[in-house]
Write an enzyme that holds these catalytic residues in place. Structure first.
Site, PDB file in Angstrom:
ATOM      1  CB  CYS A   2      -0.957   0.085   1.182  1.00  0.00           C
ATOM      2  SG  CYS A   2      -2.106  -1.280   1.254  1.00  0.00           S
ATOM      3  NE  ARG A  27       4.625   1.611   0.079  1.00  0.00           N
ATOM      4  CZ  ARG A  27       5.674   1.388   0.847  1.00  0.00           C
ATOM      5  NH1 ARG A  27       6.875   1.687   0.404  1.00  0.00           N
ATOM      6  NH2 ARG A  27       5.550   0.885   2.035  1.00  0.00           N
ATOM      7  CD1 TRP A  75       0.018  -6.367  -3.144  1.00  0.00           C
ATOM      8  CD2 TRP A  75      -0.349  -7.014  -1.021  1.00  0.00           C
ATOM      9  NE1 TRP A  75       0.340  -7.701  -3.039  1.00  0.00           N
ATOM     10  CE2 TRP A  75       0.123  -8.123  -1.757  1.00  0.00           C
ATOM     11  CE3 TRP A  75      -0.644  -7.185   0.332  1.00  0.00           C
ATOM     12  CZ2 TRP A  75       0.317  -9.387  -1.183  1.00  0.00           C
ATOM     13  CZ3 TRP A  75      -0.463  -8.431   0.896  1.00  0.00           C
ATOM     14  CH2 TRP A  75       0.016  -9.518   0.137  1.00  0.00           C
ATOM     15  CG  ASN A 101       1.284   0.341   4.380  1.00  0.00           C
ATOM     16  OD1 ASN A 101       1.008  -0.822   4.125  1.00  0.00           O
ATOM     17  ND2 ASN A 101       2.531   0.786   4.412  1.00  0.00           N
ATOM     18  N   GLY A 102      -0.901  -1.469   6.315  1.00  0.00           N
ATOM     19  CA  GLY A 102      -0.595  -2.370   7.425  1.00  0.00           C
ATOM     20  C   GLY A 102      -1.790  -3.253   7.719  1.00  0.00           C
ATOM     21  CD  GLU A 485      17.180 -12.437  -7.968  1.00  0.00           C
ATOM     22  OE1 GLU A 485      16.713 -12.974  -6.956  1.00  0.00           O
ATOM     23  OE2 GLU A 485      16.781 -11.335  -8.383  1.00  0.00           O
ATOM     24  CE  LYS A 489      13.710 -10.412 -10.237  1.00  0.00           C
ATOM     25  NZ  LYS A 489      14.400 -10.453  -9.016  1.00  0.00           N
ATOM     26  CD  GLU A 492      10.117 -11.468  -8.197  1.00  0.00           C
ATOM     27  OE1 GLU A 492      10.058 -10.982  -7.068  1.00  0.00           O
ATOM     28  OE2 GLU A 492      11.057 -11.210  -8.974  1.00  0.00           O
ATOM     29  CG  HIS A 508      20.441 -36.009  -3.750  1.00  0.00           C
ATOM     30  ND1 HIS A 508      20.890 -37.289  -3.512  1.00  0.00           N
ATOM     31  CD2 HIS A 508      21.551 -35.240  -3.856  1.00  0.00           C
ATOM     32  CE1 HIS A 508      22.216 -37.287  -3.435  1.00  0.00           C
ATOM     33  NE2 HIS A 508      22.641 -36.058  -3.657  1.00  0.00           N
ATOM     34  CE  LYS A 611      11.574  -2.088  -6.005  1.00  0.00           C
ATOM     35  NZ  LYS A 611      12.053  -3.388  -6.501  1.00  0.00           N
TER      36      LYS A 611
HETATM   37  C1  G6P Z   1       9.172  -8.402  -2.087  1.00  0.00           C
HETATM   38  C2  G6P Z   1       9.576  -8.010  -3.496  1.00  0.00           C
HETATM   39  C3  G6P Z   1      10.919  -8.660  -3.837  1.00  0.00           C
HETATM   40  C4  G6P Z   1      11.957  -8.284  -2.803  1.00  0.00           C
HETATM   41  C5  G6P Z   1      11.499  -8.634  -1.390  1.00  0.00           C
HETATM   42  C6  G6P Z   1      12.426  -8.052  -0.339  1.00  0.00           C
HETATM   43  O1  G6P Z   1       8.862  -9.728  -2.031  1.00  0.00           O
HETATM   44  O2  G6P Z   1       8.590  -8.394  -4.417  1.00  0.00           O
HETATM   45  O3  G6P Z   1      11.339  -8.206  -5.107  1.00  0.00           O
HETATM   46  O4  G6P Z   1      13.150  -8.943  -3.089  1.00  0.00           O
HETATM   47  O5  G6P Z   1      10.207  -8.095  -1.155  1.00  0.00           O
HETATM   48  O6  G6P Z   1      12.345  -6.657  -0.405  1.00  0.00           O
HETATM   49  P1  G6P Z   1      13.365  -5.699   0.283  1.00  0.00           P
HETATM   50  O7  G6P Z   1      12.819  -4.321   0.062  1.00  0.00           O
HETATM   51  O8  G6P Z   1      13.407  -6.057   1.738  1.00  0.00           O
HETATM   52  O9  G6P Z   1      14.685  -5.894  -0.375  1.00  0.00           O
END
Ligand code: G6P
Length: 616
Positions: A2, A27, A75, A101-102, A485, A489, A492, A508, A611
């Site tokens: 949010c 956000r 969100w 927010n929260g 990673e 990606k 996501e 395994h 994010k």
């Molecule tokens: C969310 C985002 C990710 C990010 C993670 C940690 O899940 O979608 O892209 O890596 O948070 O975020 P931060 O701001 O703590 O690096």
């Protein structure tokens, strides 16, 4: 999670607020809404879906002129992403508009109390209770919004940033924060509240940090901060040094593409000024006494998502350089398993946003056990660095695309600098060794640039493989977190089944996933240096190839052996083994971005994600 904006000043509040929401849309983008005060009453507009839906509504049903307003991009947590659950929420008497927010954890009890008192709630959110509670609290406190906020916040449990307006006090905006982020932008004849500085830094570079359990009252000319009991607080001022163009697409179609292209600069900026002329690591911001770095006996990294992968990469380097044990913990698991940390531990919280609730809670738990805490963070004024004993900022600049790219590379750089600082303080590496590694790091911006220059074929490959239903990623050593990673990606952005594995673990279990035509991306270790890793991964490639996998190898220039074992080879420059993640991640970012583009997905704002995740 949010985004929140509040404004009071001389400009059209709606314009400022909507522009701010655009900057904060990363956000959350389940719905958006605004409220302004005009002619002594509230006017709100809100709409499910992305901000553009709200903008369409505002075009059809414009708001009157106003210089006081608030806005929210959501969100969803409590209640689906509908118009009625969108913020702002307004009290029954139409007096109070609130954005939040929260999560208000005791909202069910509060809701019941309100219902019993005859209040009709019109949404499924936890937020709406606050609007009604404030409206009911106001008469008892002489109609002071600030004092009513104190009274209400004291009854709330959980995490909340709240921002409210009241048409009977049209020239003020009141905010409150516990656990969720809120910063103040201090302008000339105007003031701002926002979840982060991105919302207002084009208007002012002067900002104030708000601490835990604080209430802020803005007028166009003043900012007053108190705690929840009304005691005055002096907030810490800071300056935002981001380049204004950093938050624009600057000719790119996507923020993600722009941010991928900014990686050489982000890496260079994060290295700059951190070495003395004699070649010693000099981290002036690390306000912890050097004895702390000498005396600790273990390092624990807590982080989430991409930041956790950066921590995993750093583990290889820090253990190698310092001989200290390094644990990397997913922050969401950390405090619930009674971790062994204490005064002899250095707990490093890595977070781009500095607001991730899981990471913040892990950090607080570590601090409560007496651990020394260090934040690696990209966002000045955010909570995680403020609550840490020391901070090392990354200089990635604002990262707008939800999927993290440039922040990842700079997190690795910062964690490596901490590792070298530890090695220096403990005498674990000689000065010459440190100088050599620093030289390798300083070469990286140019190497990443080379990757970007040669990455075009990766797009064609992504297009070619876009019908795949599942993609596996394999790596060894530092290539393992890179594989994780790469898979993250792809999940996501392209909404595909993608998993990263240590290549040696394949046999395994995961090998059962291999069938004819499954693309397997392999992050190939350098054949130079520890050739054994290269040999082993060739064997792993053979194992999956024999079962029909299509091999996409990410391998360094000059590795000719790999051509005999891969269907496609993505080349990255030769770099020392511990530097490899800084080059081999980049094509995987491009691969996921292109895959999502081919599939027609919104790359910058992938579904269901936010994010900055400010709930646990
Ligand atoms: C969310 C985002 C990710 C990010 C993670 C940690 O899940 O979608 O892209 O890596 O948070 O975020 P931060 O701001 O703590 O690096």
């Amino acid at each position: 999670m949010c985004g929140i904006v509040g404004y009071v000043g001389q400009k059209q509040a709606l314009e400022v607020v909507v522009a701010g929401l655009r900057r904060l849309e990363y956000r959350g983008y389940d719905s958006a809404g605004v409220a302004v005060i005009a002619d002594g009453h509230l006017e709100t507009r809100k709409k499910a879906g992305k901000l553009t839906n709200l903008e369409t509504l505002l075009g059809e049903d414009p708001l009157p002129n106003s210089t006081t307003g608030i806005g929210h991009t959501r969100w969803a947590t409590h209640g689906g992403p509908t118009d009625s659950n969108a913020h702002p929420h307004v009290s029954e008497d139409g007096r109070i508009a609130v954005i939040h927010n929260g999560i208000i954890e005791n909202f069910a009890v509060l809701r019941e109390e309100l219902t019993a008192a005859g209040v009709t709630l019109t949404s499924e959110t936890d937020t709406e209770v606050v609007a009604h509670m404030l409206a009911r609290a106001l008469p008892a406190v002489g109609d002071s919004l600030q004092v009513a906020m104190q009274a209400v916040c004291s009854q709330l449990e959980g995490a909340f940033t709240l921002v409210v307006i009241d048409p009977s006090q049209p020239d003020i905006v009141v905010g409150a924060r516990r656990n969720s982020p809120l910063v103040v932008g201090v302008g000339d004849g105007e003031n701002f509240l926002a979840s982060d500085v991105a919302a207002f830094f084009e208007h002012t570079r002067n900002a104030l940090e708000l601490g835990q359990d604080q209430i802020v009252t803005l007028t166009a000319e003043s900012v007053t901060v108190t705690d929840f009991s009304g005691n005055p607080v002096t907030p810490r001022a800071f300056t935002v040094d981001w380049d204004a163009s950093a938050a624009e697409k600057g000719g790119f179609d996507l923020f993600m593409l722009k941010e991928i292209s900014e990686q050489p600069k982000a890496v260079a900026d994060s290295l700059r000024g951190r070495t003395s002329p004699q070649g010693r690591i000099q981290l002036d911001e690390l306000t912890l006494d050097e004895s702390v770095f000498r005396d600790i006996t273990k390092v624990v990294v807590v982080a989430c998502g991409t930041a956790a992968h950066a921590g995993m990469v750093a583990k290889y380097a820090i253990e190698h350089w310092t001989r200290l044990p390094v644990d990397v913990e997913l922050a969401s698991e950390f405090r619930y398993r009674d971790p062994v940390v204490g005064p002899d531990s250095l707990v490093i919280a890595i977070s781009q946003s500095g607001e991730t609730m899981d990471t913040l809670m892990a950090l607080r738990h570590a601090a409560a056990q007496g651990a020394r805490t260090l934040a690696i963070c990209n966002t000045v004024g955010s909570t995680i660095p403020r609550e840490s004993d020391a901070v090392l900022y990354t200089y990635a600049g604002p990262e707008i695309a939800v999927a993290s790219t440039k922040a990842f590379l700079t997190q690795i750089i910062a964690a490596y600098l901490v590792g070298l600082f530890l090695a220096q303080a403990r005498g674990a590496l000689t000065e010459e060794e440190i100088r050599g590694i620093l030289q390798d790091l300083n070469d990286m911006p140019q190497k990443v640039d080379l990757v970007l220059d040669t990455v075009e074929p990766v797009r064609a490959l992504a297009q070619q493989l876009s019908t795949a239903t599942s993609v596996l990623f394999l790596g060894r050593h530092v290539g393992y977190p890179v594989a994780l990673e790469g898979a993250l990606k792809l999940k996501e952005l392209a909404y595909m089944h993608a998993e990263g594995f240590p290549a040696g673990e394949l046999k395994h279990g995961p090998i059962a996933l291999i069938e004819d035509g499954v693309p397997v991306v392999v992050v190939v270790p350098s054949p130079r240096g520890r050739a054994v890793l290269h040999d082993k991964i060739i064997s792993n490639i053979q194992e999956v190839r024999a079962r029909g996998a299509v091999i996409i190898a990410v391998a360094e220039e000059g590795d000719e052996v790999i051509t005999g074992f891969a269907d496609h080879v993505i080349r990255v420059p030769e770099v020392p083994p511990l530097m490899q993640p800084l080059v081999s991640t980049v094509p995987l970012q491009v691969f996921a971005c292109e895959m999502a583009t081919v599939k027609g997905h919104d790359v910058d704002q992938p579904r269901n994600l936010a994010k900055s995740v400010t709930v646990e």
